[in-house]
Scaffold this motif. Structure first.
Motif, PDB file in Angstrom:
ATOM      1  N   UNK A 126       0.830  -1.205   0.000  1.00 15.99           N
ATOM      2  CA  UNK A 126       0.000   0.000   0.000  1.00 15.99           C
ATOM      3  C   UNK A 126       0.867   1.259   0.000  1.00 15.99           C
ATOM      4  N   UNK A 127       1.939   1.235   0.781  1.00 13.84           N
ATOM      5  CA  UNK A 127       2.861   2.378   0.800  1.00 13.84           C
ATOM      6  C   UNK A 127       3.531   2.553  -0.551  1.00 13.84           C
ATOM      7  N   UNK A 128       3.851   1.429  -1.195  1.00 10.33           N
ATOM      8  CA  UNK A 128       4.451   1.484  -2.524  1.00 10.33           C
ATOM      9  C   UNK A 128       3.472   2.081  -3.531  1.00 10.33           C
ATOM     10  N   UNK A 129       2.194   1.696  -3.424  1.00  5.08           N
ATOM     11  CA  UNK A 129       1.182   2.250  -4.324  1.00  5.08           C
ATOM     12  C   UNK A 129       1.045   3.757  -4.131  1.00  5.08           C
ATOM     13  N   UNK A 130       1.135   4.216  -2.883  1.00  3.01           N
ATOM     14  CA  UNK A 130       1.079   5.651  -2.614  1.00  3.01           C
ATOM     15  C   UNK A 130       2.277   6.362  -3.240  1.00  3.01           C
TER      16      UNK A 130
END
Length: 231
Positions: A126-130
């Protein structure tokens, strides 16, 4: 099928050793679905999807124009916001044929309670997607269309081949309209920018596929730094 990559590997010990994230979730997934080009990937308040193959565009339509605000490739999740009870603010469509596996979130929630280390991996994703979303916003601010497209192609290639391997051809179903919608430019502008990249011997688009002689030259031209993909 184009757009496939090795799915992320879970870094923890198991009775059977290290296994892929996909293998961990397979008992909680329904049968894979083939989404035809342009088909909608419809999620519910309790269902997410794991992309197994192909490309899925996350879109927002305004003033009769489509804006591609995100791109899911093999190994990415779609509709994870359902995990926290939130509805989507965008639509998701397949660019070319795609294969997705529905993940039933109530079962997945139980699974994450039993295996919290996998939840940590999902948080990292999720952090990577952000981080990717922030980079897409930055790319829109670029004034030069050839640099926008080169940066996009460098990102897609790295996401599909995070081990650093490069092929002369990046297979994709992208049209010039898709490229324009991902870069915030018109299809005509995208056509001209692709022509400029071809004239500079940086890369060439042929029927959706990108033929690149020197990936290092393309990354340098685009000022591409993949560190945001390793959050």
């Amino acid at each position: 099928m184009v757009g496939s990559r090795v799915v992320n590997v879970v870094a923890f010990s198991d009775d059977v050793g290290s296994i892929s994230f996909e293998d961990c979730l397979r008992p909680y997934a329904a049968a894979p679905r083939v989404i035809q080009p342009g088909g909608s990937v419809v999620g519910t308040t309790t269902t997410a999807f794991l992309v197994l193959d192909g490309f899925c565009a996350q879109t927002i339509d305004t003033d009769k124009r489509r804006h591609i605000v995100g791109l899911a490739v093999s190994g990415d999740f779609i509709n994870l916001n359902a995990l926290v009870g939130r509805t989507r603010d965008h639509q998701t469509f397949a660019l070319g044929p795609a294969v997705v596996a529905p993940i039933i979130l109530p079962n997945l929630t139980t699974f994450l309670k039993e295996r919290p280390e996998v939840g940590g991996l999902m948080l990292a994703e999720s952090l990577r997607a952000e981080a990717i979303s922030r980079c897409w916003t930055m790319r829109l601010a670029m004034t030069d269309a050839p640099h926008k497209i080169a940066h996009l192609i460098a990102e897609v290639q790295h996401r599909l081949h995070p081990d650093g391997s490069s092929m002369k051809v990046l297979r994709s179903p992208f049209t010039q309209s898709d490229i324009g919608d991902m870069c915030g430019i018109s299809s005509i502008h995208a056509n001209r920018a692709l022509g400029a990249l071809r004239e500079m011997n940086i890369g060439e688009m042929r029927r959706g596929d990108f033929h690149v002689r020197d990936w290092l030259a393309l990354r340098n031209f685009a000022s591409f730094d993949p560190s945001y993909l390793r959050v």
